[in-house]
Design a protein around this motif. Structure first.
Motif, PDB file in Angstrom:
ATOM      1  N   LYS A  34      14.753  18.459  47.283  1.00 44.16           N
ATOM      2  CA  LYS A  34      13.683  19.338  46.841  1.00 44.16           C
ATOM      3  C   LYS A  34      13.514  20.460  47.862  1.00 44.16           C
ATOM      4  N   PRO A  35      12.985  21.596  47.434  1.00 40.53           N
ATOM      5  CA  PRO A  35      12.809  22.702  48.380  1.00 40.53           C
ATOM      6  C   PRO A  35      12.050  22.300  49.645  1.00 40.53           C
ATOM      7  N   GLN A  36      11.077  21.422  49.500  1.00 36.43           N
ATOM      8  CA  GLN A  36      10.281  21.042  50.678  1.00 36.43           C
ATOM      9  C   GLN A  36      11.070  20.196  51.678  1.00 36.43           C
ATOM     10  N   ASP A  37      12.286  19.735  51.295  1.00 37.45           N
ATOM     11  CA  ASP A  37      13.121  18.975  52.225  1.00 37.45           C
ATOM     12  C   ASP A  37      13.843  19.875  53.224  1.00 37.45           C
ATOM     13  N   ILE A  38      13.982  21.152  52.895  1.00 40.52           N
ATOM     14  CA  ILE A  38      14.798  22.068  53.693  1.00 40.52           C
ATOM     15  C   ILE A  38      13.979  22.607  54.867  1.00 40.52           C
ATOM     16  N   ASP A  39      14.427  22.307  56.075  1.00 38.94           N
ATOM     17  CA  ASP A  39      13.701  22.781  57.254  1.00 38.94           C
ATOM     18  C   ASP A  39      14.522  23.719  58.127  1.00 38.94           C
ATOM     19  N   GLY A  40      15.681  24.175  57.618  1.00 37.75           N
ATOM     20  CA  GLY A  40      16.481  25.169  58.317  1.00 37.75           C
ATOM     21  C   GLY A  40      17.208  26.047  57.323  1.00 37.75           C
ATOM     22  N   ALA A  41      17.258  27.344  57.578  1.00 32.36           N
ATOM     23  CA  ALA A  41      17.925  28.270  56.662  1.00 32.36           C
ATOM     24  C   ALA A  41      18.665  29.328  57.464  1.00 32.36           C
ATOM     25  N   ILE A  42      19.880  29.616  57.029  1.00 32.00           N
ATOM     26  CA  ILE A  42      20.711  30.620  57.684  1.00 32.00           C
ATOM     27  C   ILE A  42      21.154  31.637  56.646  1.00 32.00           C
ATOM     28  N   ASN A  43      20.999  32.893  56.990  1.00 30.93           N
ATOM     29  CA  ASN A  43      21.377  33.996  56.111  1.00 30.93           C
ATOM     30  C   ASN A  43      22.751  34.500  56.528  1.00 30.93           C
ATOM     31  N   ASP A  44      23.753  34.235  55.696  1.00 32.73           N
ATOM     32  CA  ASP A  44      25.090  34.778  55.911  1.00 32.73           C
ATOM     33  C   ASP A  44      25.050  36.237  55.485  1.00 32.73           C
ATOM     34  N   ARG A  45      25.086  37.123  56.459  1.00 36.05           N
ATOM     35  CA  ARG A  45      24.937  38.549  56.150  1.00 36.05           C
ATOM     36  C   ARG A  45      26.083  39.075  55.309  1.00 36.05           C
ATOM     37  N   GLY A  46      27.290  38.547  55.537  1.00 34.57           N
ATOM     38  CA  GLY A  46      28.432  38.885  54.696  1.00 34.57           C
ATOM     39  C   GLY A  46      28.647  40.356  54.488  1.00 34.57           C
ATOM     40  N   GLU A  47      28.826  41.121  55.560  1.00 33.95           N
ATOM     41  CA  GLU A  47      28.918  42.566  55.432  1.00 33.95           C
ATOM     42  C   GLU A  47      30.352  43.081  55.318  1.00 33.95           C
ATOM     43  N   GLY A  48      31.287  42.188  54.973  1.00 36.82           N
ATOM     44  CA  GLY A  48      32.666  42.639  54.844  1.00 36.82           C
ATOM     45  C   GLY A  48      32.826  43.748  53.828  1.00 36.82           C
ATOM     46  N   GLY A  49      32.032  43.692  52.741  1.00 37.98           N
ATOM     47  CA  GLY A  49      32.102  44.731  51.722  1.00 37.98           C
ATOM     48  C   GLY A  49      31.092  45.836  51.914  1.00 37.98           C
ATOM     49  N   GLY A  50      30.456  45.887  53.070  1.00 37.61           N
ATOM     50  CA  GLY A  50      29.494  46.941  53.352  1.00 37.61           C
ATOM     51  C   GLY A  50      28.084  46.589  52.954  1.00 37.61           C
ATOM     52  N   TYR A  60      15.324  35.102  51.781  1.00 29.61           N
ATOM     53  CA  TYR A  60      15.421  34.155  50.664  1.00 29.61           C
ATOM     54  C   TYR A  60      14.621  32.869  50.858  1.00 29.61           C
ATOM     55  N   PRO A  61      14.425  32.325  52.095  1.00 27.70           N
ATOM     56  CA  PRO A  61      13.577  31.128  52.201  1.00 27.70           C
ATOM     57  C   PRO A  61      12.144  31.387  51.718  1.00 27.70           C
ATOM     58  N   ARG A  62      11.662  32.621  51.918  1.00 30.37           N
ATOM     59  CA  ARG A  62      10.317  32.940  51.440  1.00 30.37           C
ATOM     60  C   ARG A  62      10.307  33.067  49.916  1.00 30.37           C
ATOM     61  N   VAL A  63      11.389  33.633  49.362  1.00 30.30           N
ATOM     62  CA  VAL A  63      11.488  33.734  47.902  1.00 30.30           C
ATOM     63  C   VAL A  63      11.390  32.349  47.264  1.00 30.30           C
ATOM     64  N   LEU A  64      12.021  31.340  47.904  1.00 28.97           N
ATOM     65  CA  LEU A  64      12.052  29.984  47.369  1.00 28.97           C
ATOM     66  C   LEU A  64      10.896  29.120  47.859  1.00 28.97           C
ATOM     67  N   GLY A  65      10.131  29.617  48.817  1.00 30.99           N
ATOM     68  CA  GLY A  65       9.043  28.816  49.363  1.00 30.99           C
ATOM     69  C   GLY A  65       9.530  27.644  50.196  1.00 30.99           C
ATOM     70  N   LEU A  66      10.634  27.824  50.937  1.00 30.10           N
ATOM     71  CA  LEU A  66      11.169  26.742  51.757  1.00 30.10           C
ATOM     72  C   LEU A  66      10.374  26.637  53.068  1.00 30.10           C
ATOM     73  N   PRO A  67       9.883  25.459  53.427  1.00 33.66           N
ATOM     74  CA  PRO A  67       9.069  25.314  54.635  1.00 33.66           C
ATOM     75  C   PRO A  67       9.931  25.176  55.888  1.00 33.66           C
ATOM     76  N   VAL A  68      10.717  26.194  56.189  1.00 31.47           N
ATOM     77  CA  VAL A  68      11.703  26.082  57.263  1.00 31.47           C
ATOM     78  C   VAL A  68      11.065  26.267  58.641  1.00 31.47           C
ATOM     79  N   ASN A  69      11.615  25.568  59.608  1.00 31.69           N
ATOM     80  CA  ASN A  69      11.236  25.752  61.005  1.00 31.69           C
ATOM     81  C   ASN A  69      12.160  26.732  61.709  1.00 31.69           C
ATOM     82  N   VAL A  70      13.330  26.966  61.122  1.00 32.65           N
ATOM     83  CA  VAL A  70      14.330  27.856  61.712  1.00 32.65           C
ATOM     84  C   VAL A  70      14.899  28.752  60.622  1.00 32.65           C
ATOM     85  N   TYR A  71      14.964  30.055  60.902  1.00 34.02           N
ATOM     86  CA  TYR A  71      15.636  30.988  60.008  1.00 34.02           C
ATOM     87  C   TYR A  71      16.217  32.114  60.850  1.00 34.02           C
TER      88      TYR A  71
END
Length: 355
Positions: A34-50, A60-71
């Motif tokens: 469940k979303p509330q289980d996720i306590d860490g989130a990493i954003n892969d910027r993926g800028e190879g295509g600009g 995106y963690p805020r979009v999903l309402g993830l209660p993360v301790n690390v982002y």
């Protein structure tokens, strides 16, 4: 858990961040969490295509309402998925997080069409050394590898085309691929327009959009998740900037040596243990270089190795079994990471490699 949004066609109604959030949601659901289980989130910027990415306040963690301790953001060209996996495992080892989601999203196709198509150059970026010498885009400097390999080893256009044809065969069996049911022939390859010699259009990876994500946790916690766990056995790194551009050898090899040694030793395996290879197929020559530098064939023999059908369906070492960046979609290294999980789970359907 893994999540992949639709990758076929354009999606101008969705922002890159929304597709990234949807991929993360799908990965969490796939893991039976469940979303509330996720306590860490990493954003892969993926800028190879600009592509860019969201700022800190509306990620995106805020979009999903993830209660993360690390982002945080992470990225290096198209290596963000692997870097995210390294960081996720460290967060788990330190006990900072229990479940970490790594997610990627882009809207490159939509933005390209909004800008009128064509190739976006890098000539306007301060400090870029290449533009005065004609190095305006990714295909410009990647063509250096191709022309050097052809000059040194006699590699042919037919052999470069065999890379594209083989990978498109895999993509034609993947319902999620942009080129599902659309294989190509060597004649198609030869008839595709020149972009930068020696590269035809079909030597070059796709422009895509959509989102990819995966969830990482400890082996102990994974036992209670919905899907059979897929374990990370070994990770290694190599850095191409360790060699200078003007050293000819740097144009004929990839920095696979230290990466392979570290990862294989960590995993306790040898090359003969590998059943499939999800390499990075940004351009056709890079596939040939990786096959040589991993040791599936000798240096200079990669073109002939591919031409003999060794990476195609039924070949000695299946490569890019989902279609990769040539036949499926370009989500950086996330494309291969997710396909590896799908193959190891036995969920690849028509393209499933036996055992």
């Amino acid at each position: 858990g893994v999540g992949l949004t639709g990758t076929r066609g354009d999606h101008p109604e969705y922002s890159a961040r929304l597709m990234q959030a949807e991929a993360a949601r799908l990965a969490i659901e796939d893991a039976g969490l469940k979303p509330q289980d996720i306590d860490g989130a990493i954003n892969d910027r993926g800028e190879g295509g600009g592509g860019g990415s969201g700022n800190w306040t509306d990620a995106y963690p805020r979009v999903l309402g993830l209660p993360v301790n690390v982002y945080f953001h992470i990225g290096r060209g198209s290596a963000g998925g692997t870097l995210g996996l390294i960081m996720a495992t460290k967060l788990l080892d330190l006990g900072i997080c229990k479940y970490v989601v790594v997610a990627y999203g882009n809207d490159d196709r939509t933005r390209m069409h909004q800008q009128g198509g064509g190739i976006r150059g890098e000539g306007g970026r301060p400090g870029m050394w290449g533009p005065p010498f004609g190095d305006l885009t990714a295909v410009s400097h990647h063509s250096f590898y191709a022309s050097k390999h052809m000059n040194e080893f006699g590699t042919t256009h037919r052999q470069l085309g065999s890379v594209a044809v083989s990978i498109r065969q895999w993509g034609a069996m993947n319902p999620n691929a942009q080129f599902y049911r659309r294989p190509i022939t060597l004649e198609d390859y030869n008839n595709s327009p020149w972009v930068v010699w020696p590269y035809h259009l079909l030597d070059i990876c796709l422009v895509s959009e959509g989102g990819s994500a995966f969830v990482v946790t400890t082996a102990e916690r994974a036992k209670n998740c919905r899907k059979r766990p897929i374990y990370t056995m070994g990770i290694g790194c190599g850095e191409h900037m360790a060699k200078l551009w003007w050293e000819h050898r740097a144009l004929m090899e990839m920095p696979i040596g230290p990466a392979k040694e570290t990862a294989f030793n960590m995993a306790g395996i040898e090359l003969s243990d590998i059943d499939i290879a999800e390499l990075y197929d940004c351009f056709t020559t890079e596939v040939i270089l990786q096959l040589e530098d991993f040791g599936w064939c000798k240096k200079g023999e990669g073109g002939a190795f591919v031409e003999a059908g060794n990476i195609a369906p039924g070949g000695k070492i299946p490569v890019q079994t989902g279609g990769g960046l040539h036949g499926s979609h370009h989500h950086g290294d996330m494309t291969g990471l997710l396909e590896a999980v799908i193959q190891l789970r036995g969920e690849a359907g028509e393209r499933q490699v036996k055992d």
